[in-house]
Design a protein around this motif. Structure first.
Motif, PDB file in Angstrom:
ATOM      1  N   ARG A   1     -20.592  86.658  29.827  1.00 23.25           N
ATOM      2  CA  ARG A   1     -19.684  87.685  30.343  1.00 23.25           C
ATOM      3  C   ARG A   1     -18.257  87.233  30.089  1.00 23.25           C
ATOM      4  NH1 ARG A   1     -19.921  89.485  35.881  1.00 23.25           N
ATOM      5  NH2 ARG A   1     -18.856  91.217  34.922  1.00 23.25           N
ATOM      6  N   ALA A   2     -17.435  88.151  29.651  1.00 17.32           N
ATOM      7  CA  ALA A   2     -16.027  87.851  29.391  1.00 17.32           C
ATOM      8  C   ALA A   2     -15.157  88.842  30.141  1.00 17.32           C
ATOM      9  CB  ALA A   2     -15.739  87.931  27.898  1.00 17.32           C
ATOM     10  N   ARG A   3     -14.038  88.318  30.640  1.00 16.05           N
ATOM     11  CA  ARG A   3     -13.070  89.183  31.301  1.00 16.05           C
ATOM     12  C   ARG A   3     -11.678  88.584  31.121  1.00 16.05           C
ATOM     13  NH1 ARG A   3     -16.649  85.956  33.571  1.00 16.05           N
ATOM     14  NH2 ARG A   3     -17.539  87.309  35.103  1.00 16.05           N
ATOM     15  N   PRO A   4     -10.640  89.466  31.023  1.00 16.64           N
ATOM     16  CA  PRO A   4      -9.277  88.958  30.825  1.00 16.64           C
ATOM     17  C   PRO A   4      -8.724  88.375  32.121  1.00 16.64           C
ATOM     18  CG  PRO A   4      -9.272  91.353  30.991  1.00 16.64           C
ATOM     19  CD  PRO A   4     -10.715  90.922  31.039  1.00 16.64           C
ATOM     20  N   MET A   5      -8.010  87.275  31.965  1.00 14.18           N
ATOM     21  CA  MET A   5      -7.423  86.579  33.119  1.00 14.18           C
ATOM     22  C   MET A   5      -6.042  86.062  32.721  1.00 14.18           C
ATOM     23  SD  MET A   5     -10.056  86.311  35.451  1.00 14.18           S
ATOM     24  CE  MET A   5      -9.724  84.889  36.470  1.00 14.18           C
ATOM     25  N   SER A   6      -5.139  86.019  33.681  1.00 12.46           N
ATOM     26  CA  SER A   6      -3.802  85.477  33.479  1.00 12.46           C
ATOM     27  C   SER A   6      -3.833  83.969  33.736  1.00 12.46           C
ATOM     28  CB  SER A   6      -2.823  86.158  34.442  1.00 12.46           C
ATOM     29  OG  SER A   6      -1.526  85.658  34.256  1.00 12.46           O
ATOM     30  N   ALA A   7      -3.453  83.192  32.733  1.00 12.45           N
ATOM     31  CA  ALA A   7      -3.555  81.732  32.802  1.00 12.45           C
ATOM     32  C   ALA A   7      -2.289  81.096  33.358  1.00 12.45           C
ATOM     33  CB  ALA A   7      -3.832  81.170  31.414  1.00 12.45           C
ATOM     34  N   TYR A   8      -2.483  80.071  34.177  1.00 16.58           N
ATOM     35  CA  TYR A   8      -1.411  79.222  34.683  1.00 16.58           C
ATOM     36  C   TYR A   8      -1.690  77.824  34.134  1.00 16.58           C
ATOM     37  CZ  TYR A   8      -1.007  83.070  38.003  1.00 16.58           C
ATOM     38  OH  TYR A   8      -0.881  84.312  38.569  1.00 16.58           O
ATOM     39  N   LEU A   9      -0.817  77.342  33.281  1.00 18.15           N
ATOM     40  CA  LEU A   9      -1.062  76.077  32.585  1.00 18.15           C
ATOM     41  C   LEU A   9      -0.406  74.909  33.301  1.00 18.15           C
ATOM     42  CD1 LEU A   9      -0.371  77.373  28.981  1.00 18.15           C
ATOM     43  CD2 LEU A   9      -2.548  77.290  30.195  1.00 18.15           C
ATOM     44  N   ALA A  10      -1.143  73.817  33.405  1.00 18.49           N
ATOM     45  CA  ALA A  10      -0.621  72.574  33.986  1.00 18.49           C
ATOM     46  C   ALA A  10      -0.957  71.448  33.015  1.00 18.49           C
ATOM     47  CB  ALA A  10      -1.218  72.332  35.365  1.00 18.49           C
ATOM     48  N   ARG A  11      -0.151  71.336  31.978  1.00 15.02           N
ATOM     49  CA  ARG A  11      -0.404  70.344  30.924  1.00 15.02           C
ATOM     50  C   ARG A  11      -0.461  68.928  31.494  1.00 15.02           C
ATOM     51  NH1 ARG A  11       1.179  68.967  25.298  1.00 15.02           N
ATOM     52  NH2 ARG A  11      -0.063  67.093  25.035  1.00 15.02           N
TER      53      ARG A  11
ATOM     54  N   ASN B   1     -15.780  79.160  28.437  1.00 17.57           N
ATOM     55  CA  ASN B   1     -14.922  79.270  27.266  1.00 17.57           C
ATOM     56  C   ASN B   1     -13.719  80.115  27.643  1.00 17.57           C
ATOM     57  OD1 ASN B   1     -14.173  81.225  24.773  1.00 17.57           O
ATOM     58  ND2 ASN B   1     -14.606  79.154  24.079  1.00 17.57           N
ATOM     59  N   LEU B   2     -12.565  79.715  27.152  1.00 18.09           N
ATOM     60  CA  LEU B   2     -11.340  80.508  27.271  1.00 18.09           C
ATOM     61  C   LEU B   2     -10.914  80.880  25.859  1.00 18.09           C
ATOM     62  CD1 LEU B   2      -9.295  78.295  29.764  1.00 18.09           C
ATOM     63  CD2 LEU B   2     -10.741  80.284  30.295  1.00 18.09           C
ATOM     64  N   SER B   3     -10.713  82.162  25.618  1.00 16.04           N
ATOM     65  CA  SER B   3     -10.278  82.630  24.305  1.00 16.04           C
ATOM     66  C   SER B   3      -8.922  83.304  24.438  1.00 16.04           C
ATOM     67  CB  SER B   3     -11.293  83.617  23.726  1.00 16.04           C
ATOM     68  OG  SER B   3     -12.532  82.989  23.526  1.00 16.04           O
TER      69      SER B   3
ATOM     70  N   LYS C   1       2.296  80.584  25.047  1.00 13.28           N
ATOM     71  CA  LYS C   1       2.876  81.754  24.388  1.00 13.28           C
ATOM     72  C   LYS C   1       2.008  82.987  24.612  1.00 13.28           C
ATOM     73  CE  LYS C   1       4.376  83.460  19.892  1.00 13.28           C
ATOM     74  NZ  LYS C   1       3.530  84.469  19.351  1.00 13.28           N
ATOM     75  N   ILE C   2       0.699  82.844  24.521  1.00 20.96           N
ATOM     76  CA  ILE C   2      -0.205  83.985  24.639  1.00 20.96           C
ATOM     77  C   ILE C   2      -0.366  84.399  26.101  1.00 20.96           C
ATOM     78  CG2 ILE C   2      -2.550  84.803  24.210  1.00 20.96           C
ATOM     79  CD1 ILE C   2      -2.518  82.845  21.726  1.00 20.96           C
ATOM     80  N   GLY C   3      -0.598  83.438  26.992  1.00 23.35           N
ATOM     81  CA  GLY C   3      -0.580  83.700  28.432  1.00 23.35           C
ATOM     82  C   GLY C   3      -1.839  84.263  29.060  1.00 23.35           C
ATOM     83  N   PHE C   4      -2.571  85.083  28.351  1.00 20.13           N
ATOM     84  CA  PHE C   4      -3.796  85.675  28.881  1.00 20.13           C
ATOM     85  C   PHE C   4      -4.984  85.176  28.083  1.00 20.13           C
ATOM     86  CE2 PHE C   4      -0.592  88.520  30.416  1.00 20.13           C
ATOM     87  CZ  PHE C   4      -1.056  88.906  31.659  1.00 20.13           C
ATOM     88  N   ALA C   5      -6.095  84.998  28.768  1.00 25.91           N
ATOM     89  CA  ALA C   5      -7.310  84.522  28.105  1.00 25.91           C
ATOM     90  C   ALA C   5      -8.489  85.382  28.520  1.00 25.91           C
ATOM     91  CB  ALA C   5      -7.588  83.065  28.489  1.00 25.91           C
ATOM     92  N   MET C   6      -9.454  85.457  27.651  1.00 27.16           N
ATOM     93  CA  MET C   6     -10.753  86.002  28.027  1.00 27.16           C
ATOM     94  C   MET C   6     -11.547  84.814  28.559  1.00 27.16           C
ATOM     95  SD  MET C   6     -10.768  89.239  27.485  1.00 27.16           S
ATOM     96  CE  MET C   6     -12.480  89.714  27.531  1.00 27.16           C
TER      97      MET C   6
END
Length: 161
Positions: free
Chosen positions: A33-43, A69-71, A18-23
């Motif tokens: 160091r943290a940066r925003p990234m677009s996540a592709y999920l493979a459950r 860590n992914l936030s 639902k959120i889709g983006f992670a730090m």
């Protein structure tokens, strides 16, 4: 695995989707160091993928310290997920082509760009906070402040992935 564990894992994956983006948080020497990234999920693979650029420093940071860590955060609906996991960088061109979407086109012209790398995160564990929403949470917090009790503002669980 109990039904509660399975349900909690399902909720983690649902919230991440639902959120889709992670730090993405990596270790850069003694610093985080943290940066925003677009996540592709493979459950089905128990994997979170990202497309990344080899010209940036993430590859080197992950090679030195693969624990990340992914936030994930959706502050408007008060839903949050924190994932700890192990990262690896790959040049799997087939998977890169598979994941190359409109979002990726903002950074690269095509999936054939030789600078694109695949970042694979294998989740170890997660923690999620799942609130009924901002308005309901604020009402419950106000009521708790008046009555001197603790508010029930949703679920918070630690989950082995």
């Amino acid at each position: 695995m109990s039904n509660d564990d399975t349900r909690d894992q399902d909720r983690v994956w649902d919230l991440m989707k639902k959120i889709g983006f992670a730090m993405l948080v990596t270790r850069d020497g003694d610093r985080l160091r943290a940066r925003p990234m677009s996540a592709y999920l493979a459950r089905d693979e128990n994997m979170v993928y990202f497309l990344t650029d080899a010209r940036h420093h993430k590859d080197e940071e992950i090679a030195r310290s693969p624990q990340v860590n992914l936030s994930f955060a959706d502050a408007s609906s008060q839903k949050y997920v924190s994932i700890t996991g192990t990262a690896a960088i790959s040049n799997d061109r087939g998977k890169i082509r598979e994941l190359f979407t409109t979002t990726a086109k903002a950074w690269w012209d095509s999936a054939e760009d030789p600078n694109i790398r695949l970042l694979r995160i294998t989740p170890d564990d997660a923690e999620f906070w799942d609130s009924p929403g901002t308005v309901v949470s604020y009402v419950k917090m106000a009521a708790a402040a008046v009555t001197g009790t603790r508010p029930d503002v949703g679920d918070n669980r630690k989950v082995a992935m």
